[in-house]
Design a protein around this motif. Sequence first.
Motif, PDB file in Angstrom:
ATOM      1  N   SER A   1       0.828  -1.216   0.000  1.00  0.00           N
ATOM      2  CA  SER A   1       0.000   0.000   0.000  1.00  0.00           C
ATOM      3  C   SER A   1       0.857   1.259   0.000  1.00  0.00           C
ATOM      4  O   SER A   1       0.465   2.275  -0.585  1.00  0.00           O
ATOM      5  N   TYR A   2       2.006   1.206   0.626  1.00  0.00           N
ATOM      6  CA  TYR A   2       2.911   2.363   0.636  1.00  0.00           C
ATOM      7  C   TYR A   2       3.401   2.654  -0.781  1.00  0.00           C
ATOM      8  O   TYR A   2       3.475   3.809  -1.201  1.00  0.00           O
ATOM      9  N   ARG A   3       3.708   1.591  -1.515  1.00  0.00           N
ATOM     10  CA  ARG A   3       4.184   1.778  -2.895  1.00  0.00           C
ATOM     11  C   ARG A   3       3.026   2.160  -3.831  1.00  0.00           C
ATOM     12  O   ARG A   3       3.195   2.994  -4.724  1.00  0.00           O
ATOM     13  N   ASP A   4       1.867   1.548  -3.628  1.00  0.00           N
ATOM     14  CA  ASP A   4       0.750   1.762  -4.544  1.00  0.00           C
ATOM     15  C   ASP A   4       0.092   3.137  -4.375  1.00  0.00           C
ATOM     16  O   ASP A   4      -0.410   3.715  -5.354  1.00  0.00           O
ATOM     17  N   PHE A   5       0.071   3.652  -3.149  1.00  0.00           N
ATOM     18  CA  PHE A   5      -0.703   4.862  -2.874  1.00  0.00           C
ATOM     19  C   PHE A   5       0.151   6.002  -2.318  1.00  0.00           C
ATOM     20  O   PHE A   5      -0.382   6.955  -1.743  1.00  0.00           O
ATOM     21  N   GLY A   6       1.455   5.917  -2.493  1.00  0.00           N
ATOM     22  CA  GLY A   6       2.352   6.938  -1.968  1.00  0.00           C
ATOM     23  C   GLY A   6       2.399   8.221  -2.764  1.00  0.00           C
ATOM     24  O   GLY A   6       3.017   9.197  -2.324  1.00  0.00           O
TER      25      GLY A   6
ATOM     26  N   ALA B   1      -8.379   2.825   5.472  1.00  0.00           N
ATOM     27  CA  ALA B   1      -8.867   3.353   4.202  1.00  0.00           C
ATOM     28  C   ALA B   1      -8.194   2.569   3.078  1.00  0.00           C
ATOM     29  O   ALA B   1      -6.980   2.338   3.116  1.00  0.00           O
ATOM     30  N   GLY B   2      -8.965   2.183   2.078  1.00  0.00           N
ATOM     31  CA  GLY B   2      -8.446   1.296   1.047  1.00  0.00           C
ATOM     32  C   GLY B   2      -7.337   1.876   0.202  1.00  0.00           C
ATOM     33  O   GLY B   2      -6.513   1.134  -0.336  1.00  0.00           O
ATOM     34  N   LEU B   3      -7.283   3.220   0.061  1.00  0.00           N
ATOM     35  CA  LEU B   3      -6.285   3.868  -0.790  1.00  0.00           C
ATOM     36  C   LEU B   3      -5.257   4.638   0.037  1.00  0.00           C
ATOM     37  O   LEU B   3      -4.730   5.651  -0.402  1.00  0.00           O
ATOM     38  N   ASP B   4      -4.954   4.117   1.194  1.00  0.00           N
ATOM     39  CA  ASP B   4      -4.074   4.786   2.150  1.00  0.00           C
ATOM     40  C   ASP B   4      -2.712   4.086   2.191  1.00  0.00           C
ATOM     41  O   ASP B   4      -2.665   2.862   2.348  1.00  0.00           O
ATOM     42  N   PRO B   5      -1.612   4.829   2.087  1.00  0.00           N
ATOM     43  CA  PRO B   5      -0.298   4.191   2.233  1.00  0.00           C
ATOM     44  C   PRO B   5      -0.136   3.460   3.556  1.00  0.00           C
ATOM     45  O   PRO B   5       0.617   2.467   3.637  1.00  0.00           O
ATOM     46  N   LEU B   6      -0.826   3.886   4.598  1.00  0.00           N
ATOM     47  CA  LEU B   6      -0.700   3.266   5.914  1.00  0.00           C
ATOM     48  C   LEU B   6      -1.567   2.020   6.075  1.00  0.00           C
ATOM     49  O   LEU B   6      -1.514   1.364   7.124  1.00  0.00           O
ATOM     50  N   ARG B   7      -2.326   1.691   5.057  1.00  0.00           N
ATOM     51  CA  ARG B   7      -3.316   0.620   5.174  1.00  0.00           C
ATOM     52  C   ARG B   7      -2.716  -0.721   5.589  1.00  0.00           C
ATOM     53  O   ARG B   7      -3.192  -1.375   6.540  1.00  0.00           O
ATOM     54  N   ASP B   8      -1.681  -1.184   4.912  1.00  0.00           N
ATOM     55  CA  ASP B   8      -1.192  -2.547   5.129  1.00  0.00           C
ATOM     56  C   ASP B   8      -0.550  -2.733   6.493  1.00  0.00           C
ATOM     57  O   ASP B   8      -0.707  -3.788   7.124  1.00  0.00           O
ATOM     58  N   ALA B   9       0.157  -1.731   6.973  1.00  0.00           N
ATOM     59  CA  ALA B   9       0.750  -1.844   8.307  1.00  0.00           C
ATOM     60  C   ALA B   9      -0.344  -1.895   9.368  1.00  0.00           C
ATOM     61  O   ALA B   9      -0.244  -2.653  10.342  1.00  0.00           O
ATOM     62  N   ALA B  10      -1.403  -1.101   9.185  1.00  0.00           N
ATOM     63  CA  ALA B  10      -2.511  -1.133  10.140  1.00  0.00           C
ATOM     64  C   ALA B  10      -3.226  -2.474  10.085  1.00  0.00           C
ATOM     65  O   ALA B  10      -3.630  -3.020  11.127  1.00  0.00           O
TER      66      ALA B  10
END
Length: 315
Positions: free
Chosen positions: A201-206, A249-258
Amino acid sequence: MSDPAPREDVAAFLAYLAESAAPPVSALPVEAARLVMRANCTLADAPPVPLARIEDIVVPGPAGALLARLYDRRTGRSDSPLVLFFHGGGFVLGDLDTHHSFCTWLADTLDLPLLAVDYRLAPEHPFPAAPDDAEAAARWVAQEPDAFGFRVTGLIPCGDSAGGNLAIVTMQQLALRPAQVPVQACWALYPYVGGGTDWPSYRDFGTDFFLSSDEMAWFDAQYRAIAGDIRHDCLDGPIPPFPLLVHTAGLDPLRDAARAYADRTRAANVSVTQLEAAGMIHGFITFRQAIPSARDDCAAFAAAAKAMIAVDPSR
């Protein structure tokens, strides 16, 4: 898994931001960035909800007095849990006013008292000032359970983004050294939990999805946290036994870590409610006017919170 495509109103909001060509907060002096966030929240968020009680108070902090704001839809409340709210803003931006409207809405919707804490911000007050303030506020409430004219029976740390980090860290610290009032639950909206940047998510939505990797690096440089310190990197901390609500949030860089933090908590046999706003960006609780569908996500969050603590409607 969330749909990687933004919702129609999210796409319109992102297009508006792109067309405005406004400089990112990372390109601004800190005070200017704070003014921008205040203005954006005023324009993008829904109007505040009238409440019977909105009261600014002073809370003792580890380095001096902290401002806080009590919200309650009742003036004659009896014994009740209290929501202890910490605002987002990368530990650099945000204040009681940026999240005022959301706090009025949440206190009204849940019919619970809510205390928002104006913790110290970086770079003037780098790590660990923010978690120190958050924990001090929680312990003060626990030590003074009748300070608000009703008895506080439990604490519910809550926050969004950096404030979600502070909510989790406060919960962890109160699990390691309990306060005089128990933690009843913890609610975190799109929280920063540490864990580095090596996430899809960090790479996809950064880039191009509101919160950018450049801005996150800027926040980190201001905050100057110590890598691996459990008062910052929640993924490295203990797993308390208190019920946890995580709303990503689905488009959030922080999503996967959360998501990973929720998974780790669940693996420890702790009750976890995990929600995700598909097609939504970081920061949505203060975009309820600009992104109307964010209201539905906030409503889902409130419904899950109510179910978690089984609010007594007679309170």
